[in-house]
Design a protein around this motif. Structure first.
Motif, PDB file in Angstrom:
ATOM      1  N   PHE A  88      -8.364 -34.339  33.008  1.00 50.19           N
ATOM      2  CA  PHE A  88      -7.123 -33.748  33.523  1.00 50.19           C
ATOM      3  C   PHE A  88      -6.402 -32.957  32.436  1.00 50.19           C
ATOM      4  O   PHE A  88      -5.948 -31.825  32.658  1.00 50.19           O
ATOM      5  CB  PHE A  88      -6.212 -34.844  34.073  1.00 50.19           C
ATOM      6  CG  PHE A  88      -4.793 -34.400  34.274  1.00 50.19           C
ATOM      7  CD1 PHE A  88      -4.442 -33.557  35.316  1.00 50.19           C
ATOM      8  CD2 PHE A  88      -3.789 -34.812  33.393  1.00 50.19           C
ATOM      9  CE1 PHE A  88      -3.134 -33.137  35.493  1.00 50.19           C
ATOM     10  CE2 PHE A  88      -2.482 -34.391  33.562  1.00 50.19           C
ATOM     11  CZ  PHE A  88      -2.153 -33.561  34.615  1.00 50.19           C
ATOM     12  N   GLU A  89      -6.315 -33.529  31.238  1.00 43.08           N
ATOM     13  CA  GLU A  89      -5.650 -32.843  30.129  1.00 43.08           C
ATOM     14  C   GLU A  89      -6.367 -31.539  29.776  1.00 43.08           C
ATOM     15  O   GLU A  89      -5.730 -30.526  29.449  1.00 43.08           O
ATOM     16  CB  GLU A  89      -5.589 -33.768  28.905  1.00 43.08           C
ATOM     17  CG  GLU A  89      -4.581 -34.894  29.025  1.00 43.08           C
ATOM     18  CD  GLU A  89      -3.147 -34.393  28.965  1.00 43.08           C
ATOM     19  OE1 GLU A  89      -2.940 -33.236  28.552  1.00 43.08           O
ATOM     20  OE2 GLU A  89      -2.240 -35.152  29.351  1.00 43.08           O
ATOM     21  N   LYS A 114      -5.381 -29.029  32.489  1.00 45.40           N
ATOM     22  CA  LYS A 114      -3.958 -28.702  32.400  1.00 45.40           C
ATOM     23  C   LYS A 114      -3.670 -27.830  31.185  1.00 45.40           C
ATOM     24  O   LYS A 114      -2.916 -26.840  31.270  1.00 45.40           O
ATOM     25  CB  LYS A 114      -3.142 -29.997  32.339  1.00 45.40           C
ATOM     26  CG  LYS A 114      -1.656 -29.800  32.605  1.00 45.40           C
ATOM     27  CD  LYS A 114      -1.410 -29.344  34.027  1.00 45.40           C
ATOM     28  CE  LYS A 114       0.078 -29.191  34.300  1.00 45.40           C
ATOM     29  NZ  LYS A 114       0.326 -28.617  35.644  1.00 45.40           N
ATOM     30  N   THR A 115      -4.284 -28.180  30.046  1.00 42.89           N
ATOM     31  CA  THR A 115      -4.068 -27.392  28.825  1.00 42.89           C
ATOM     32  C   THR A 115      -4.581 -25.964  29.000  1.00 42.89           C
ATOM     33  O   THR A 115      -3.914 -24.987  28.634  1.00 42.89           O
ATOM     34  CB  THR A 115      -4.773 -28.056  27.638  1.00 42.89           C
ATOM     35  OG1 THR A 115      -4.245 -29.377  27.460  1.00 42.89           O
ATOM     36  CG2 THR A 115      -4.573 -27.253  26.359  1.00 42.89           C
ATOM     37  N   GLU A 119      -4.957 -24.353  31.823  1.00 45.79           N
ATOM     38  CA  GLU A 119      -4.109 -23.678  32.804  1.00 45.79           C
ATOM     39  C   GLU A 119      -2.861 -23.108  32.130  1.00 45.79           C
ATOM     40  O   GLU A 119      -2.495 -21.938  32.347  1.00 45.79           O
ATOM     41  CB  GLU A 119      -3.705 -24.662  33.903  1.00 45.79           C
ATOM     42  CG  GLU A 119      -2.754 -24.067  34.944  1.00 45.79           C
ATOM     43  CD  GLU A 119      -2.188 -25.110  35.891  1.00 45.79           C
ATOM     44  OE1 GLU A 119      -1.701 -24.730  36.961  1.00 45.79           O
ATOM     45  OE2 GLU A 119      -2.232 -26.311  35.535  1.00 45.79           O
ATOM     46  N   GLU A 120      -2.204 -23.902  31.291  1.00 45.88           N
ATOM     47  CA  GLU A 120      -0.986 -23.448  30.622  1.00 45.88           C
ATOM     48  C   GLU A 120      -1.268 -22.288  29.676  1.00 45.88           C
ATOM     49  O   GLU A 120      -0.532 -21.289  29.656  1.00 45.88           O
ATOM     50  CB  GLU A 120      -0.357 -24.620  29.868  1.00 45.88           C
ATOM     51  CG  GLU A 120       0.166 -25.722  30.787  1.00 45.88           C
ATOM     52  CD  GLU A 120       0.605 -26.958  30.021  1.00 45.88           C
ATOM     53  OE1 GLU A 120       0.398 -26.966  28.779  1.00 45.88           O
ATOM     54  OE2 GLU A 120       1.127 -27.891  30.652  1.00 45.88           O
ATOM     55  N   PHE A 163      -5.702 -34.484  40.968  1.00 47.42           N
ATOM     56  CA  PHE A 163      -4.966 -33.620  40.047  1.00 47.42           C
ATOM     57  C   PHE A 163      -3.477 -33.626  40.380  1.00 47.42           C
ATOM     58  O   PHE A 163      -2.627 -33.667  39.487  1.00 47.42           O
ATOM     59  CB  PHE A 163      -5.524 -32.193  40.107  1.00 47.42           C
ATOM     60  CG  PHE A 163      -5.031 -31.309  39.003  1.00 47.42           C
ATOM     61  CD1 PHE A 163      -5.688 -31.268  37.786  1.00 47.42           C
ATOM     62  CD2 PHE A 163      -3.899 -30.516  39.176  1.00 47.42           C
ATOM     63  CE1 PHE A 163      -5.228 -30.458  36.756  1.00 47.42           C
ATOM     64  CE2 PHE A 163      -3.433 -29.708  38.166  1.00 47.42           C
ATOM     65  CZ  PHE A 163      -4.101 -29.676  36.944  1.00 47.42           C
ATOM     66  N   THR A 219      -0.540 -34.823  37.879  1.00 42.94           N
ATOM     67  CA  THR A 219       0.564 -33.930  37.505  1.00 42.94           C
ATOM     68  C   THR A 219       1.911 -34.619  37.693  1.00 42.94           C
ATOM     69  O   THR A 219       2.836 -34.428  36.910  1.00 42.94           O
ATOM     70  CB  THR A 219       0.505 -32.644  38.352  1.00 42.94           C
ATOM     71  OG1 THR A 219      -0.770 -32.018  38.165  1.00 42.94           O
ATOM     72  CG2 THR A 219       1.602 -31.674  37.946  1.00 42.94           C
TER      73      THR A 219
END
Length: 723
Positions: free
Chosen positions: A451-452, A455-456, A458-459, A478, A482
């Motif tokens: 997940f990290e 997410k990383t 995506e940012e 997900f 979040t």
């Protein structure tokens, strides 16, 4: 049919067929085990009578089994047969303890790929040793030596013994293909026919040797003079392998008949008792055997009497007709064992395990048994099965495609764990900056590390000017991660949850249906297509007309666990059934019903089509909690002259207690049932006894269905919930 009639018509003939098969197999297995031939017959008698009487699988037939041949041969070589008999007796006690402890089903926890791989390995070992006997030679001490010496054995001069063995193999292979007579099994025809030929030719070949006085020649078990740990290994090996083979056979036999189901713990006790008795009488270990059991079912057996009687016939035959058995050439028995051994290597099972991706477990176990020994082969198979499970748990598929210039789709499916982070980073890193990326997640599991990683990325991608949209098309891993709820609580199953629960859509809601349709066509359509194709070909034949509210929270197929073709549904605001037009026309002006002559052609057409054309046998009116239509009627909020007001006026309902919302909902269901009975087609079908009307009430918060009493207008639980 009386018990005596059933015994004479079903069980007695079946027992004779099984007896005819058991004789040559029992002799052959004893010979392959390096045990006295009488030991195989003793095990067949005891297995039939003791296991047949005490076991929990009534139609299963027990006796000496090829699956234990390698184990018994090793025990005989190490402890002698008298010591092996003592070990068999103690193994039976272990089985009894397992059964009493209710561990019968625990034995089935062993991977079937390991069990069938073990049996395949044993089959190869048997075939490699017995082919030497068939060709007139002697078997070597292990499978590798037998394999190494086989070319020389084949090239050597062969006498009449080898020809008799090969003829036996030919009959065993060809007879079942061309002759479909259950009372003449291939093993009986092959052994009896070739033995008769050998007698006519006066062949000077090695033959079966049995004691002149069988009862006086039974071997007394002797405790082995060997280290205790070696004895314990032999005891538990025989007990566990015999238990697993018996239970697997019992489960397989259950699928062949419609009689009483097997009680596995009792079956273990029965098998243990048989092994204890067999060991004390100098017999081979006993297991339930699928070949004899399936023959028993096919021959028409209905009760355990067939298995018991087959043991009785063997005992009588050995005591009175032993001289006939002594005419059987040993090469003929070896041929039977070669075919039996090779049949333990099932091509159908190979295809099955290849299809389920368990072939490595099967092959490692089989080759381990052949190349090393049984225990090592099984251990290697279990290790391989565990490795395969771990591999599946961490397996994930990632596909990246460019849909248009600057637009990318990344589809991730399976189990996404932290060990895939490097691969994820590589896939994401290959996407050019500044594009629009849709990430479609079809996940069974998502851990925090993975997940990290997503997410990383995506940012960072969005900071570089790109756009990222993440859609969850299988579950909400997900989305929950979040919101800080990854791993907390239960996830909503995909087929139950609404779009908002299984898709993380933070842009335009219009995409939800398109993604849902894509999910259906990708994952569900292949499963339901055969059923839908059948319905398309044969037409619909629903059992019920289901009339319910249009409320989006109410899903008829979900709450009734029904599928395509089961329900003919009518949904409208308030689950209303306006009265038949002729009935409405008789109502006075100013009544709560519609003006004279006014009805609803849509609902009426559905009712007539369902009853007259489809022939439904039940019409159900289903209301629900929190119904907006009922609240509007309660409060008088429905404005006369509006479409909603005019529609609700057709209900005809009068509430017994306006303040009680649940009572108002059930009052409405009762009124709609009364309205249904104004339709001539309903009246005629009810009068003829081919139509039933029912009322139901679904509590959305409880997710529970209630039956509505049409007289008292109250609802009571339809089913008792399972704790």
């Amino acid at each position: 049919m009386s018990d005596l009639t059933q015994l004479l018509r079903r069980d007695l003939p079946a027992s004779i067929v099984v007896f005819l098969i058991a004789i040559p197999l029992s002799l052959g297995i004893a010979a392959a085990s390096g045990a006295p031939l009488l030991a195989g017959l003793v095990a067949a008698v005891v297995g039939g009578i003791v296991a047949g009487a005490l076991g929990g699988a009534p139609l299963q037939v027990s006796g000496p089994a090829a699956g234990l041949t390698v184990i018994v041969a090793g025990a005989v070589a190490e402890f002698g047969f008298a010591g092996t008999a003592a070990i068999v007796a103690v193994a039976g006690v272990v089985q009894i303890l397992l059964g009493v402890s209710r561990l019968g089903r625990a034995a089935l926890a062993l991977s079937p790929a390991v069990v069938h791989g073990m049996l395949a390995g044993i089959g190869l070992v048997i075939a490699l040793s017995q082919v030497h006997v068939l060709l007139g030679g002697a078997p070597q001490s292990n499978a590798w030596d037998n394999l190494r010496e086989l070319p020389a054995q084949i090239a050597d001069h062969h006498g009449l013994s080898a020809l008799l063995g090969l003829l036996t193999v030919g009959i065993l292979v060809l007879w079942p293909r061309y002759v479909k007579v259950s009372v003449l099994p291939a093993a009986l025809v092959a052994v009896a026919g070739v033995t008769a030929l050998a007698w006519v030719l006066g062949a000077d070949v090695a033959r079966v040797e049995l004691p002149d006085r069988p009862l006086e020649e039974l071997i007394t078990p002797v405790w082995p003079d060997a280290p205790l740990h070696r004895i314990a290994v032999a005891v538990f090996t025989i007990a566990l392998v015999a238990s697993v083979e018996s239970l697997l056979s019992a489960v397989a036999v259950d699928r062949m008949h419609d009689g009483p189901r097997a009680r596995l713990d009792r079956e273990l006790v029965g098998q243990g008792a048989a092994n204890t008795v067999s060991g004390l009488l100098g017999g081979l270990p006993v297991t339930g055997v699928i070949v004899r059991s399936s023959t028993n079912v096919t021959a028409g057996a209905r009760t355990r009497a067939s298995a018991i009687l087959h043991g009785v016939w063997i005992a009588v035959f050995v005591l009175l007709c032993a001289s006939l058995l002594e005419t059987i050439p040993m090469a003929v028995l070896a041929a039977v064992l070669v075919v039996v051994g090779l049949r333990l290597v099932s091509l159908a099972q190979l295809k099955t395990y290849a299809r389920h991706r368990e072939l490595p477990t099967y092959l490692v176990t089989a080759l381990g048994v052949v190349a090393i020994d049984l225990l090592t082969g099984v251990a290697l198979g279990m290790i391989t099965a565990a490795v395969m499970i771990l591999w599946r748990l961490t397996r994930c598929e990632i596909h990246t495609v460019q849909r248009a210039p600057g637009e990318w789709l990344v589809r991730i499916s399976g189990t996404l764990a932290f060990i895939e982070s490097v691969r994820l980073t590589k896939e994401f890193g290959a996407i050019p900056a500044g594009g629009e990326v849709d990430v479609e997640l079809h996940l069974d599991y998502l851990d925090h590390g993975a997940f990290e990683t997503i997410k990383t990325w995506e940012e960072m991608y969005q900071k570089s000017g790109g756009q990222v949209r993440i859609h969850e098309v299988h579950d909400s891993w997900f989305h929950r991660a979040t919101s800080g709820r990854l791993g907390g609580g239960r996830s909503t199953p995909r087929l139950v949850g609404s779009w908002s629960r299984w898709q993380s859509i933070d842009h335009q809601r219009r995409d939800a249906m398109a993604i849902g349709i894509a999910e259906f066509e990708r994952n569900l359509a292949p499963m339901v297509r055969p059923h839908l194709a059948e319905l398309a070909r044969d037409g619909q034949r629903p059992e019920q007309l289901f009339i319910t509210c249009a409320d989006s929270r109410l899903v008829p197929n979900l709450i009734t666990a029904s599928g395509p073709g089961d329900l003919f549904c009518v949904r409208n605001v308030g689950n209303l059934v306006p009265p038949h037009t002729s009935a409405a026309a008789q109502r006075p002006i100013g009544s709560s019903l519609a003006p004279p002559g006014m009805g609803d052609a849509s609902v009426g057409a559905a009712i007539e089509y369902a009853v007259d054309v489809l022939g439904v046998t039940t019409i159900t009116v289903c209301g629900h909690s929190g119904c907006g239509a009922i609240r509007a009627l309660q409060s008088g909020a429905a404005v006369a002259g509006s479409s909603l007001g005019d529609w609700l006026a057709l209900s005809g309902v009068r509430f017994s207690d306006v303040a009680d919302e649940e009572r108002c909902c059930t009052d409405n269901v009762v009124q709609q049932l009364a309205n249904l009975r104004t339709y001539p087609v309903v009246q005629a079908a009810e009068a003829a006894g081919r139509l039933r009307l029912t009322g139901m009430y679904f509590d959305i918060a409880e997710a529970r269905m209630y039956e509505v009493d049409p007289i008292l207008a109250i609802h009571r639980p339809l089913n008792t919930p399972v704790a």
